[in-house]
Design an enzyme around this catalytic site. Structure first.
Site, mmCIF file in Angstrom:
data_model
loop_
_atom_site.group_PDB
_atom_site.id
_atom_site.type_symbol
_atom_site.label_atom_id
_atom_site.label_comp_id
_atom_site.label_asym_id
_atom_site.label_seq_id
_atom_site.Cartn_x
_atom_site.Cartn_y
_atom_site.Cartn_z
ATOM 1 N N ASP A 107 51.826 25.793 52.898
ATOM 2 C CA ASP A 107 51.102 25.469 53.968
ATOM 3 C C ASP A 107 51.831 25.764 55.282
ATOM 4 O O ASP A 107 53.004 25.874 55.204
ATOM 5 C CB ASP A 107 50.607 24.207 53.828
ATOM 6 C CG ASP A 107 48.958 23.691 54.657
ATOM 7 O OD1 ASP A 107 48.634 24.980 55.406
ATOM 8 O OD2 ASP A 107 48.562 22.918 54.522
ATOM 9 N N TYR B 10 60.140 20.596 44.640
ATOM 10 C CA TYR B 10 59.879 20.303 46.046
ATOM 11 C C TYR B 10 61.031 19.263 46.662
ATOM 12 O O TYR B 10 61.132 18.418 45.788
ATOM 13 C CB TYR B 10 58.509 20.033 46.454
ATOM 14 C CG TYR B 10 57.558 21.184 46.305
ATOM 15 C CD1 TYR B 10 57.291 21.832 47.438
ATOM 16 C CD2 TYR B 10 56.987 21.656 45.416
ATOM 17 C CE1 TYR B 10 56.613 23.274 47.646
ATOM 18 C CE2 TYR B 10 56.286 22.677 45.226
ATOM 19 C CZ TYR B 10 56.006 23.446 46.389
ATOM 20 O OH TYR B 10 54.918 24.475 46.478
#
Length: 369
Positions: A100, A171
């Site tokens: 994003d 992540y």
């Protein structure tokens, strides 16, 4: 902070399945486990095309996400332009994981098909470029961007798909803790939390969330994945040395008086020196240090890194997980509350989502190539 519109449809390439999956904008791994099992193979791929697997790192601050968007700067758009300048014809970049706006990548991976055409004899197809040549050439055209770079390139078979062949994604999320304003060097690179966080409670909360669960409470409303079930292989919180790191006078003097070499502090960290002690005392400038650091020397923030590892993630899942863990750290939630939120299976049960600036795609794992 600008967010990518989850309803926006990135341009589809002939090497991607023409289904709604390719239109799904999901921040942390963009397909369900069932969908990832399917291979996207373009059987009409032209002879002479070479597929390359490309690893890329970027700072997400100035990107409006990773996927192609008209009139917006994106990771795919910048990469496609650099490849176009290199080979003289347009290419299609297919990413392993979509990120994003504001999300960074230590290593995202994509594949691209390149046909090497002779510049002296237009139409003559030449043997493919060596991967090292591709890396050097593309980075030449990326150098003016200042926030993106190709870190590795490999030649792969035509059927190899960067997204569907990915076995695991990792992540990281960085939190900087302390009342001081963030350093200029850390702006948009971490979530600044002014309150102290209870690391032990956060670690206990992680144990509740690890494993195979219905993560409906940790998926954003724009998520189009068919199933809310995911297997979270790892969720952990560690305190680490904040970066950029430069040794203080105290550390230099201590190493000198102990007769230790220049790598001693790094070696201590690797061998298990409690990082909490590094932040608070041993490292001059720790957030809780009451010593006078001297004019112009700022205090350090404590740095916590949350690691999330899974084959795939739901839209905004990692940032929602981090939001809950931060609330546990501040005492606004308990470990029992985390169980309640998970079992509620409703996004309204979760804490506010963590900002994008602290999230990093760290690694995409494949079978040995």
């Amino acid at each position: 902070m600008t967010e990518v519109n989850p309803k926006a449809s990135p341009e589809e390439s002939p090497n991607e399945r023409p289904s709604k999956i390719s239109k799904t904008l999901q921040e942390e791994g963009d397909s369900s486990e069932e969908e990832e099992e399917k291979e996207a193979v373009d059987k009409s791929m032209k002879p002479g095309l070479q597929r390359y697997l490309v690893a890329v790192e970027y700072i997400g601050t100035r990107f409006c996400g990773s996927q192609q968007q008209l009139n917006h700067r994106t990771v795919v758009g910048v990469l496609q332009e650099a490849f176009h300048k290199f080979i003289g014809q347009p290419v299609t970049i297919c990413l392993s994981s979509r990120t994003d706006a504001g999300v960074h990548a230590l290593s995202n991976v994509c594949h691209v098909d390149v046909e090497r055409i002779s510049k002296r004899k237009p139409g003559e197809v030449l043997p493919p470029h060596e991967p090292a040549v591709v890396r050097k050439a593309v980075n030449h055209f990326l150098q003016k961007e200042g926030d993106i770079m190709v870190t590795d390139v490999r030649s792969v078979p035509a059927h190899f798909h960067a997204r569907f062949k990915a076995q695991e994604r990792t992540y990281f999320y960085r939190l900087l803790i302390g009342p001081e304003l963030l350093s200029t060097f850390e702006k948009d690179r971490a979530w600044h939390v002014s309150e102290e966080l209870d690391l032990v409670s956060m670690q206990e909360a992680c144990k509740v969330l690890v494993g195979h669960h219905d993560f409906s409470s940790f998926r954003a409303s724009g998520c189009q994945a068919k199933s809310p079930f995911r297997t979270l292989e790892e969720l952990s919180v560690l305190e680490v040395v904040s970066t950029p790191y430069f040794p203080s006078i105290t550390e230099r003097e201590q190493n000198s008086s102990n007769g230790e070499g220049p790598h001693s502090f790094h070696n201590k960290c690797k061998t298990g020196l409690p990082t909490g002690s590094i932040s608070n005392g041993f490292m001059a400038g720790g957030s809780n240090s009451g010593t006078d650091l001297g004019f112009g020397i700022r205090r350090r923030h404590r740095c916590y890194v949350i690691t999330a590892r899974s084959r795939s993630f739901l839209y905004h899942q990692v940032r929602l997980l981090v939001g809950v863990l931060k609330s546990v750290g501040t005492g606004d939630l308990t470990v029992s509350d985390v169980e309640r939120i998970l079992n509620a299976r409703s996004i309204t049960a979760a804490s506010p989502m963590a900002p994008a600036c602290g999230l990093y795609l760290g690694h995409v794992k494949y079978e040995p190539l």
